[in-house]
Design a protein around this motif. Structure first.
Motif: not given
Length: 123
Positions: A16-25, A78-79
């Protein structure tokens, strides 16, 4: 320092697949590098991949061809796209930032970290 918040972890079956997100300030284009790390239970933290300010990326051999790091500069996010997931990919995943200004040949020194998001690949 840059404040980072990860999201997108969860449970997934092998393949399977997943997408992680990283929100920066802050403005992610103006910093030296962003990275994704992971740490599995009982194992050392591993660098999964790095995204440099010029858009170049590199990856650990264990994820090369399956994982992709990208960014949305407008969202300062960033993903980490993870495909063909395996049980060995089970870990806590962390986003990191080297907030220094970009410079040619500057080796990333990640000193800003998110809280992590858990990824479990189960059969």
């Amino acid at each position: 320092q840059v404040q980072l918040v990860e999201s997108g972890g969860g449970l997934v079956q092998p393949g399977g697949s997943l997408r992680l997100s990283c929100a920066a300030s802050g403005n992610i284009v103006s910093i030296n590098a962003m990275g994704w790390y992971r740490q599995a239970p009982g194992k050392q933290r591993e660098l999964v991949g790095t995204l440099f300010s010029n858009g170049n990326t590199n990856y650990a051999d264990s994820v090369k061809g399956r994982f992709t790091i990208s960014r949305d500069s407008a969202k300062n996010t960033v993903y980490l796209q993870m495909n063909s997931l395996k049980p060995d990919d089970t870990a806590d995943y962390y986003c990191a930032a080297d907030p220094r200004a970009p410079a040619y040949g500057r080796v990333p020194d990640f000193d800003s970290w998110g809280q992590g998001t858990q990824v479990t690949v189960f059969t």
